[in-house]
Design a protein around this motif. Structure first.
Motif, short mmCIF file in Angstrom:
data_model
loop_
_atom_site.label_atom_id
_atom_site.label_comp_id
_atom_site.label_asym_id
_atom_site.label_seq_id
_atom_site.Cartn_x
_atom_site.Cartn_y
_atom_site.Cartn_z
N VAL A 51 0.84 -1.20 0.00
CA VAL A 51 0.00 0.00 0.00
C VAL A 51 0.88 1.25 0.00
O VAL A 51 0.63 2.20 -0.76
N LYS A 52 1.90 1.27 0.83
CA LYS A 52 2.77 2.44 0.92
C LYS A 52 3.54 2.65 -0.38
O LYS A 52 3.72 3.79 -0.83
N ARG A 54 2.54 1.67 -3.40
CA ARG A 54 1.59 2.10 -4.45
C ARG A 54 1.22 3.57 -4.29
O ARG A 54 1.21 4.33 -5.27
N GLU A 99 -5.26 -8.16 -1.01
CA GLU A 99 -4.26 -7.16 -1.43
C GLU A 99 -4.80 -6.30 -2.56
O GLU A 99 -4.59 -5.08 -2.58
N ALA A 102 -7.10 -3.76 -1.19
CA ALA A 102 -6.34 -2.72 -0.50
C ALA A 102 -5.68 -1.77 -1.50
O ALA A 102 -5.65 -0.55 -1.29
N LEU A 103 -5.15 -2.31 -2.59
CA LEU A 103 -4.51 -1.47 -3.61
C LEU A 103 -5.54 -0.57 -4.30
O LEU A 103 -5.29 0.61 -4.55
N THR A 106 -6.40 2.12 -1.91
CA THR A 106 -5.26 3.04 -1.85
C THR A 106 -5.34 4.06 -2.98
O THR A 106 -5.16 5.26 -2.76
N THR A 110 -5.98 7.99 -2.41
CA THR A 110 -4.84 8.83 -2.79
C THR A 110 -5.20 9.85 -3.86
O THR A 110 -4.73 10.98 -3.83
N LEU A 137 -6.50 0.49 7.88
CA LEU A 137 -5.99 0.58 6.51
C LEU A 137 -6.21 1.98 5.95
O LEU A 137 -5.28 2.58 5.38
N ILE A 141 -3.32 4.63 4.79
CA ILE A 141 -3.28 5.26 3.46
C ILE A 141 -3.18 6.78 3.62
O ILE A 141 -2.40 7.45 2.93
#
Length: 166
Positions: A51-52, A54, A99, A102-103, A106, A110, A137, A141
């Protein structure tokens, strides 16, 4: 293939640090470190690093990319999965459904300038994360985006980080 890198002074100026913000406002830095620790509590370390990375790719934060790719590799993440992150939608086979959710979340959090976080993105993440875990989460983010904004706006220089320095 043409090399587009230049060696003129304007290119060097664009990558020179603007300020040492950590030294100028150490309490903000310390509070952000504490917020980061609180946000990530209970989250899987490997997922969190993805996550970080991406978010840092989206925000073009070279310093955070340096830190989080190194941390991810040091904790056993494969270089293949790290490389594929910028094209995760076309490389879904490298990641678990959790995952991927989560992506996707993100990216939505973002890039808020593209609109709100869509219900389908939020709901997909909610299918894979317990409510408290999802709150952590989202907080994580938000925090990596704060770190990215400090890194990019002050031109924090990448390359000097060694895993385990935190």
């Amino acid at each position: 293939m043409t090399n587009t890198r230049t060696s003129d002074s304007s290119a060097a100026a664009e990558t020179s640090p603007r300020m040492a913000w950590v030294d100028l406002i150490p309490n903000v830095f310390k509070d952000l470190v504490r917020l980061d620790a609180a946000a990530r509590a209970g989250l899987d370390h490997s997922l969190l690093e993805l996550v970080k990375i991406r978010a840092s790719q989206i925000n073009h934060c070279a310093f955070c990319l340096d830190v989080h790719t190194k941390d991810a590799m040091a904790s056993g993440e494969s270089i293949e999965r790290i490389i594929q992150l910028s094209a995760w939608e076309e490389s879904r086979n490298f990641y678990t459904e959790k995952e991927l959710a989560a992506l996707e979340l993100t990216e939505a959090v973002t890039v808020l300038t593209d609109g709100f976080v869509p219900d389908e993105v939020y709901n997909r993440a909610a299918e894979h994360f317990e409510e408290k875990e999802l709150a952590h989460l989202i907080a994580s983010i938000v925090v990596i985006n704060a770190w990215n904004r400090f890194g990019v706006s002050t031109r924090k220089t990448p390359g000097g980080y060694t895993p385990g320095q935190h």
